[in-house]
Design an enzyme around this catalytic site. Sequence first.
Site, PDB file in Angstrom:
ATOM      1  N   ASN A  25       4.489   6.175  -4.463  1.00 12.16           N
ATOM      2  CA  ASN A  25       3.250   5.418  -4.281  1.00 12.16           C
ATOM      3  C   ASN A  25       2.433   5.985  -3.124  1.00 12.16           C
ATOM      4  O   ASN A  25       2.985   6.457  -2.117  1.00 12.16           O
ATOM      5  CB  ASN A  25       3.510   3.916  -4.115  1.00 12.16           C
ATOM      6  CG  ASN A  25       4.480   3.549  -3.033  1.00 12.16           C
ATOM      7  OD1 ASN A  25       5.414   4.275  -2.735  1.00 12.16           O
ATOM      8  ND2 ASN A  25       4.280   2.399  -2.415  1.00 12.16           N
ATOM      9  N   GLU A  37      -0.827   4.916  -0.785  1.00 14.95           N
ATOM     10  CA  GLU A  37      -1.717   3.809  -0.424  1.00 14.95           C
ATOM     11  C   GLU A  37      -2.971   4.307   0.274  1.00 14.95           C
ATOM     12  O   GLU A  37      -3.039   5.451   0.738  1.00 14.95           O
ATOM     13  CB  GLU A  37      -0.941   2.807   0.440  1.00 14.95           C
ATOM     14  CG  GLU A  37       0.196   2.171  -0.357  1.00 14.95           C
ATOM     15  CD  GLU A  37       0.948   1.073   0.383  1.00 14.95           C
ATOM     16  OE1 GLU A  37       0.705   0.874   1.593  1.00 14.95           O
ATOM     17  OE2 GLU A  37       1.775   0.417  -0.264  1.00 14.95           O
ATOM     18  N   CYS A  91       0.285   3.443  -7.689  1.00 11.62           N
ATOM     19  CA  CYS A  91       1.731   3.211  -7.807  1.00 11.62           C
ATOM     20  C   CYS A  91       2.478   4.531  -8.038  1.00 11.62           C
ATOM     21  O   CYS A  91       1.916   5.509  -8.563  1.00 11.62           O
ATOM     22  CB  CYS A  91       2.019   2.310  -8.999  1.00 11.62           C
ATOM     23  SG  CYS A  91       1.441   0.612  -8.823  1.00 11.62           S
ATOM     24  N   GLU A 100       4.802   5.145 -10.265  1.00 13.89           N
ATOM     25  CA  GLU A 100       4.960   5.479 -11.688  1.00 13.89           C
ATOM     26  C   GLU A 100       3.754   6.251 -12.199  1.00 13.89           C
ATOM     27  O   GLU A 100       3.879   7.263 -12.892  1.00 13.89           O
ATOM     28  CB  GLU A 100       5.117   4.203 -12.530  1.00 13.89           C
ATOM     29  CG  GLU A 100       6.341   3.385 -12.204  1.00 13.89           C
ATOM     30  CD  GLU A 100       6.097   2.339 -11.119  1.00 13.89           C
ATOM     31  OE1 GLU A 100       5.321   2.619 -10.178  1.00 13.89           O
ATOM     32  OE2 GLU A 100       6.671   1.248 -11.208  1.00 13.89           O
ATOM     33  N   CYS A 137       1.209   0.014 -14.845  1.00 12.08           N
ATOM     34  CA  CYS A 137       2.121   1.157 -15.006  1.00 12.08           C
ATOM     35  C   CYS A 137       2.831   1.099 -16.350  1.00 12.08           C
ATOM     36  O   CYS A 137       3.067   2.129 -16.981  1.00 12.08           O
ATOM     37  CB  CYS A 137       3.125   1.204 -13.859  1.00 12.08           C
ATOM     38  SG  CYS A 137       2.364   1.732 -12.307  1.00 12.08           S
TER      39      CYS A 137
HETATM   40  N1  THU Z   1       4.003  -0.259  -6.388  1.00  6.56           N
HETATM   41  C1  THU Z   1       4.438   0.792  -7.133  1.00  6.56           C
HETATM   42  O1  THU Z   1       4.467   1.942  -6.681  1.00  6.56           O
HETATM   43  N2  THU Z   1       4.839   0.542  -8.407  1.00  6.56           N
HETATM   44  C2  THU Z   1       4.790  -0.680  -9.012  1.00  6.56           C
HETATM   45  O2  THU Z   1       5.085  -0.790 -10.194  1.00  6.56           O
HETATM   46  C3  THU Z   1       4.408  -1.860  -8.247  1.00  6.56           C
HETATM   47  C4  THU Z   1       3.959  -1.633  -6.854  1.00  6.56           C
HETATM   48  C5  THU Z   1       3.519   0.014  -5.040  1.00  6.56           C
HETATM   49  C6  THU Z   1       2.051  -0.207  -4.860  1.00  6.56           C
HETATM   50  C7  THU Z   1       1.966  -0.463  -3.371  1.00  6.56           C
HETATM   51  O3  THU Z   1       1.885   0.802  -2.715  1.00  6.56           O
HETATM   52  C8  THU Z   1       3.301  -1.101  -3.033  1.00  6.56           C
HETATM   53  O4  THU Z   1       4.162  -0.828  -4.126  1.00  6.56           O
HETATM   54  C9  THU Z   1       3.219  -2.602  -2.800  1.00  6.56           C
HETATM   55  O5  THU Z   1       2.653  -3.238  -3.878  1.00  6.56           O
END
Ligand code: THU
Length: 157
Positions: free
Chosen positions: A62, A64, A73, A75, A115
Amino acid sequence: MTSKEIKIAYQEFDAIDELEAKDRELAQAAVEATAQAYAPYSKFNVGAAVLFEDGVIVKGANQENAAYPSGLCAERTALFYASASRPDKAMVAIAIAAGQDGHLCETPATPCGACRQVMAQYQLKSGLPMRVLLVGAHKIWRFEKVDDLLPLIFDSI
Ligand code: THU
């Protein structure tokens, strides 16, 4: 009127070692990828690893952003990278792991709806079922296809 029911089948393992060799490698790659997360806001590190039919594995984590919706995300980072870098190869599985402070979540973290829809698209593109492995510290869940996580997938256009 007819009442209908959708059942979801999945397998639960107690440790990565219980998985067959390729799934074990994929699960380990997802765990490794958690270390590549850029998550200064949530501190929730998610790793994903995509397996191609020819055995190649690519990873994503992920990412941000201060403008929250601009992040992505793990995925989708992995899936978009996989498709953009190897557009003619079929994807057959994805593993996902998540944790905080260097510790994996006890129970597997489950992918968000967006995702799941993107996984569904690459399953459609590949023309093969895409296995999904959700990797927790003490439990691993294996779904045989994306449909098991996203019943009644939208793929109508
Ligand atoms: N996140 C993912 O990488 N995959 C998911 O399916 C759900 C959430 C990440 C997004 C964000 O950077 C952190 O988790 C908190 O939501």
